[in-house]
Design a protein around this motif. Structure first.
Motif, mmCIF file in Angstrom:
data_model
loop_
_atom_site.group_PDB
_atom_site.id
_atom_site.type_symbol
_atom_site.label_atom_id
_atom_site.label_comp_id
_atom_site.label_asym_id
_atom_site.label_seq_id
_atom_site.Cartn_x
_atom_site.Cartn_y
_atom_site.Cartn_z
ATOM 1 N N LYS A 116 0.893 -1.106 0.007
ATOM 2 C CA LYS A 116 -0.087 0.048 0.039
ATOM 3 C C LYS A 116 1.039 1.136 0.201
ATOM 4 N N LEU A 117 1.911 1.125 0.869
ATOM 5 C CA LEU A 117 2.888 2.317 0.898
ATOM 6 C C LEU A 117 3.460 2.628 -0.527
ATOM 7 N N ILE A 172 1.665 5.524 8.755
ATOM 8 C CA ILE A 172 2.033 6.429 9.771
ATOM 9 C C ILE A 172 2.055 7.838 8.928
ATOM 10 N N THR A 173 1.327 8.867 9.744
ATOM 11 C CA THR A 173 1.422 10.133 9.240
ATOM 12 C C THR A 173 2.343 11.031 10.183
ATOM 13 N N ASP A 174 2.497 12.175 9.529
ATOM 14 C CA ASP A 174 3.421 13.078 10.268
ATOM 15 C C ASP A 174 2.496 13.866 11.288
ATOM 16 N N GLU A 175 2.430 13.947 12.533
ATOM 17 C CA GLU A 175 1.748 14.676 13.598
ATOM 18 C C GLU A 175 1.567 16.150 13.205
ATOM 19 N N VAL A 214 11.951 4.263 13.043
ATOM 20 C CA VAL A 214 11.969 2.743 12.980
ATOM 21 C C VAL A 214 10.753 2.208 12.663
ATOM 22 N N GLU A 215 9.609 2.638 13.210
ATOM 23 C CA GLU A 215 8.171 2.002 12.727
ATOM 24 C C GLU A 215 7.943 2.181 11.208
ATOM 25 N N ILE A 216 8.307 3.388 10.896
ATOM 26 C CA ILE A 216 8.194 3.769 9.432
ATOM 27 C C ILE A 216 9.033 2.853 8.545
ATOM 28 N N ALA A 217 10.172 2.656 8.825
ATOM 29 C CA ALA A 217 11.246 1.768 8.235
ATOM 30 C C ALA A 217 10.565 0.441 8.109
#
Length: 259
Positions: A12-13, A230-233, A221-224
């Protein structure tokens, strides 16, 4: 592109980032055109407006010419009446008839004087109108020439980019169909709300692309790991790791090269 089933988060990414790369490419093409389409439209509207204005000015000029002809005819009629009344005065029986004819002659002389005054005014208006018409004609020719140049410029850009843009738009639509609806809605919403149209961005030097806000190491790390979206806050943009972004950019560059 066939709709994927059981797509992983990483899939999806990748699809989202591919879609972003495609849409950004379309944006670049449209940016090359810039304000040209609007400039051409404005010039076309201006030329049309000037053309209509000239037509009205010409119609008024013709009307003024008709008014002068009418007044000249009135003068001729008045002169004919003056001759007629002067001739009748030779055969009057009394002073009352003579004075009556004198008043008629005087009235016609005033009519001639008034008509001549009107003719003078109409001629002054014509002279002024001709100046305005010449000014408008000059402006119209200058605008037509500018429009011709801008249209040629736009046509050249369209000729160079239209085929690629159409292919990219189809590609974008195909990718959008392959991505689940909630993600497409989020992507579209984010893309609409940010100035540069970037809804999916990679991590660059510890921050989301185009941002100065540092992303905590744990989140990086989670993004990798590519296990969750994950979205930028701060900006709300969807984040991908730099490696994935580089891989997809290389892949899509090869695709774009074939268009």
């Amino acid at each position: 592109m066939a709709k994927k089933t059981e797509a992983t988060v990483e899939d999806k990414l990748r699809d989202l980032y591919n879609l972003q790369l495609i849409d950004s490419r379309i944006d670049e093409i449209r940016n090359v055109r810039g304000e040209l389409p609007l400039e051409v439209q404005d010039l076309e509207d201006e030329v049309e407006g000037l053309t209509k204005r000239l037509a009205k000015l010409d119609a008024h000029l013709e009307e003024l010419g008709d008014n002068i002809t009418e007044k000249k005819n009135m003068i001729a009629e008045s002169k004919a009446l003056i001759e007629k009344y002067a001739e009748q005065q030779k055969n009057v029986r009394n002073n009352r008839e003579f004075n009556s004819l004198s008043k008629e002659i005087e009235f016609q002389e005033l009519e001639i004087e008034l008509s001549e005054k009107h003719i003078k005014e109409f001629k002054a208006q014509i002279e002024q109108q001709n100046e305005v018409i010449e000014e408008h004609k000059g402006r119209l020719e200058e605008r037509k020439e500018h429009l011709k140049h801008k249209k040629s410029e736009l046509d050249e850009i369209l000729k160079e980019t239209e085929k690629e843009e159409q292919a990219l738009m189809k590609m974008s639509a195909d990718y959008a169909k392959s991505i689940e609806e909630r993600l497409i809605k989020a992507y579209t919403r984010i893309r609409t709300n940010v100035k540069n149209g970037l809804a999916v961005v990679p991590i660059e030097r510890g921050a989301s692309g185009g941002s100065y806000f540092t992303i905590p190491p744990q989140v990086q790390v989670e993004i990798a790991s590519r296990k969750k979206i994950i979205t930028d806050e701060h900006s709300g943009r969807i984040l991908v790791d730099a490696a994935l972004a580089a891989e997809q950019a290389e892949t899509m560059d090869k695709t774009f090269a074939k268009l």
